[in-house]
Design an enzyme around this catalytic site. Structure first.
Site, PDB file in Angstrom:
ATOM      1  N   GLN A 164       0.847  -1.206   0.000  1.00 50.90           N
ATOM      2  CA  GLN A 164       0.000   0.000   0.000  1.00 50.90           C
ATOM      3  C   GLN A 164       0.877   1.249   0.000  1.00 50.90           C
ATOM      4  OE1 GLN A 164      -2.392  -0.125   3.509  1.00 50.90           O
ATOM      5  NE2 GLN A 164      -3.533   1.728   3.047  1.00 50.90           N
ATOM      6  N   TYR A 166       0.834   4.816   0.308  1.00 45.02           N
ATOM      7  CA  TYR A 166       0.141   6.045   0.706  1.00 45.02           C
ATOM      8  C   TYR A 166       1.158   7.107   1.161  1.00 45.02           C
ATOM      9  CZ  TYR A 166      -4.744   4.280   0.961  1.00 45.02           C
ATOM     10  OH  TYR A 166      -5.996   3.804   0.691  1.00 45.02           O
ATOM     11  N   SER A 167       1.900   6.789   2.254  1.00 49.24           N
ATOM     12  CA  SER A 167       2.734   7.799   2.930  1.00 49.24           C
ATOM     13  C   SER A 167       3.906   8.249   2.071  1.00 49.24           C
ATOM     14  CB  SER A 167       3.295   7.227   4.235  1.00 49.24           C
ATOM     15  OG  SER A 167       2.263   6.685   5.011  1.00 49.24           O
ATOM     16  N   SER A 199       5.135  -1.012   3.802  1.00 47.29           N
ATOM     17  CA  SER A 199       5.309  -2.368   4.315  1.00 47.29           C
ATOM     18  C   SER A 199       5.228  -3.350   3.153  1.00 47.29           C
ATOM     19  CB  SER A 199       4.196  -2.719   5.314  1.00 47.29           C
ATOM     20  OG  SER A 199       4.183  -1.788   6.366  1.00 47.29           O
ATOM     21  N   GLU A 282      -8.578  -0.939   6.908  1.00 46.80           N
ATOM     22  CA  GLU A 282      -7.284  -1.122   7.568  1.00 46.80           C
ATOM     23  C   GLU A 282      -7.430  -0.917   9.082  1.00 46.80           C
ATOM     24  OE1 GLU A 282      -4.290   1.521   6.035  1.00 46.80           O
ATOM     25  OE2 GLU A 282      -2.719   0.704   7.315  1.00 46.80           O
ATOM     26  N   SER A 411      -1.849   7.595  13.342  1.00 48.53           N
ATOM     27  CA  SER A 411      -1.335   7.553  14.713  1.00 48.53           C
ATOM     28  C   SER A 411      -2.477   7.657  15.731  1.00 48.53           C
ATOM     29  CB  SER A 411      -0.352   8.709  14.926  1.00 48.53           C
ATOM     30  OG  SER A 411      -1.074   9.931  14.881  1.00 48.53           O
ATOM     31  N   GLU A 413      -2.945   9.837  17.954  1.00 47.17           N
ATOM     32  CA  GLU A 413      -3.462  11.212  18.037  1.00 47.17           C
ATOM     33  C   GLU A 413      -4.514  11.440  16.946  1.00 47.17           C
ATOM     34  OE1 GLU A 413      -0.226  10.429  18.100  1.00 47.17           O
ATOM     35  OE2 GLU A 413       0.266  10.967  20.161  1.00 47.17           O
TER      36      GLU A 413
END
Ligand SMILES: Cc1cc2nc3c(=O)[nH]c(=O)nc-3n(C[C@H](O)[C@H](O)[C@H](O)COP(=O)(O)OP(=O)(O)OC[C@H]3O[C@@H](n4cnc5c(N)ncnc54)[C@H](O)[C@@H]3O)c2cc1C
Length: 429
Positions: A164, A166-167, A199, A282, A411, A413
């Site tokens: 995946q 994304y980041s 990952s 996810e 995260s 937060e």
């Protein structure tokens, strides 16, 4: 609320929490067929995990993370072997509809599957976790007929492993800030840019990739969602070593990578909605796949063999209270897990409430690992294989790995923000 006050005691002989009437009242009751399913599944899992991984009942030590280490082909091949067994036995995607090769199982059978797999700390979806828990369901709901026919079955067989993308270095929590560009050249997208923390990219054949297709549009409106062949020319994958010493995620670079237009999922520039569907799946998975109850069981065993403040940890009131609290929270998590299955079974894309399970499971997992370190004191820092290492040094590895799980998939937060704003309807911070 009330659950925290339920009386909980330990049975000293067996070291397991003793349940009371009120708790039994909340339990599912299983039919004889369901009990038969559980017994067969348990036998199958014990035998096949022992054959694939070589150690009876040991599973993978609670996490697939170290298996995904790029440097260890042997362990990866064991995981692939286990995956193929799961597929052949029909267990690999009980929650997928039969139409797409899944088990079409009832909610109770899925709950039984999760409980039994987590009991042995095995991966829920073999080697293709991302494909089966989030990418496949996204394609099922939002992909074209041709995409469903082309990709879904090979996810189940394990012939095609997925990751995946994304980041990016400048886009994590603020994912919509992503900069990787895709420009249409006739019927082909041409991609340039970089992803990070991907990952499994080092093992993957395919990737879901978020790209910017309209840089002039507001940031959520110029993003598209593509299916990318990881073997395409122009893709470079560089493994990153984590604090645990494993290398499970990667930097991925794209240099004029060409992707056919038919690999677009959803509309051009409307990829944000598709990406959110994947993220919701996810997060459900983030709340379900950690064998927290097993970890708590291992904490109880640890408390029986180490000393804490000059006496056996198991007898210390502070330790006993902490263990009881963990056991209660782990049980609550299991019940919430069962509840969240029902929404998926109705074919719905999970909503913002999936943040709760993800937040609670990963934080509990982290607190449990940190409490083991507290009991172990200086011994917590002794690595496996060294003189004086307790439980093969697994607690230090777990503490280090557990922190990452509170960051991955958004995260803690960010989950707090989502719960506050979208579930509790609090004003935006
Ligand atoms: C084990 C692991 C596996 C991963 N696998 C993948 C993968 O396969 N694919 C992929 O695309 N990504 C993956 N990631 C990346 C992950 O999604 C990001 O790390 C995560 O979204 C956080 O982004 P960041 O690292 O850029 O941190 P930042 O967004 O820079 O955050 C830094 C800190 O600021 C806090 N913060 C940021 N914004 C806010 C806010 N609005 N309110 C309050 N606090 C805030 C964060 O909580 C954090 O503590 C993985 C990460 C880990 C740890």
């Amino acid at each position: 609320g009330i659950v925290w006050y339920v009386a909980y005691e330990f049975d000293d002989r067996r070291g397991r929490p003793r349940t009371n009437q009120a708790e039994h009242a909340m339990d599912f009751s299983y039919t004889p067929e369901q009990e038969k399913f559980r017994a067969e599944l348990r036998r199958w899992l014990e035998q096949n995990s022992a054959e694939a991984f070589g150690r009876k009942g040991e599973g993978l030590g609670g996490s697939t993370a170290s298996l995904l280490d790029v440097r260890d082909d042997g362990r990866w091949n064991q995981l692939l072997d286990y995956h193929r067994r799961l597929y052949k036995a029909g267990y690999v995607a009980l929650h997928w509809p039969k139409q797409w090769g899944g088990g079409g199982a009832s909610m109770i059978d899925q709950a039984i599957y999760q409980d039994e797999v987590l009991r042995l700390a095995l991966p829920l979806y073999g080697a293709n976790q991302l494909a089966i828990d989030r990418i496949g369901p996204t394609i099922m709901h939002l992909g074209t007929e041709q995409q469903k026919q082309r990709y879904l079955l090979k996810m189940l067989t394990g012939e095609e492993i997925w990751c995946q993308g994304y980041s990016e270095p400048g886009a994590g929590s603020d994912l919509a800030a992503l900069q990787t560009r895709a420009v249409l050249d006739g019927d082909t997208f041409v991609i340039n840019g970089q992803k990070v923390w991907t990952s499994l990219a080092h093992r993957a054949d395919w990737q879901v990739l978020l790209v910017r297709t309209d840089p002039a549009a507001p940031k959520h409106k110029g993003i598209s969602y593509l299916l990318v062949d990881m073997h395409s020319p122009g893709i470079t994958v560089r493994p990153l070593v984590q604090i645990t010493g494993d290398a499970g995620f990667n930097e991925v670079f794209y240099d004029n990578v060409r992707v056919p237009k038919e690999n677009l999922v959803g509309e051009l520039n409307a990829g944000w909605q598709v990406s959110i569907a994947t993220l919701m799946y996810e997060r459900v998975s983030g709340g379900t796949r950690h064998p927290v109850e097993r970890t708590i069981g291992e904490l109880l065993e640890l408390a029986k063999k180490v000393d804490f403040q000059g006496g056996p940890a198991w007898k210390h009131p502070y330790v006993r209270q902490k263990l009881a609290q963990f056991a209660i929270e782990a049980r609550c998590l299991r019940l919430s897990r069962h509840r969240s299955l029902s929404a998926q079974l109705k074919g719905k894309v999970p909503g913002a409430e999936s943040s709760f399970g993800k937040l609670f499971a990963t934080e509990l997992n982290l607190r449990a690992a940190m409490f083991a370190d507290e009991m172990l004191g200086a011994f917590a820092n002794v690595e496996g294989g060294s003189l004086g290492a307790i439980d093969g040094g697994r607690w230090m590895h777990r503490t280090l790995a557990a922190r990452g799980l509170t960051i991955a998939a958004g995260s803690s937060e960010i989950q707090h923000n989502i719960i506050g704003e979208r579930v509790l309807k609090l004003p935006r911070g």
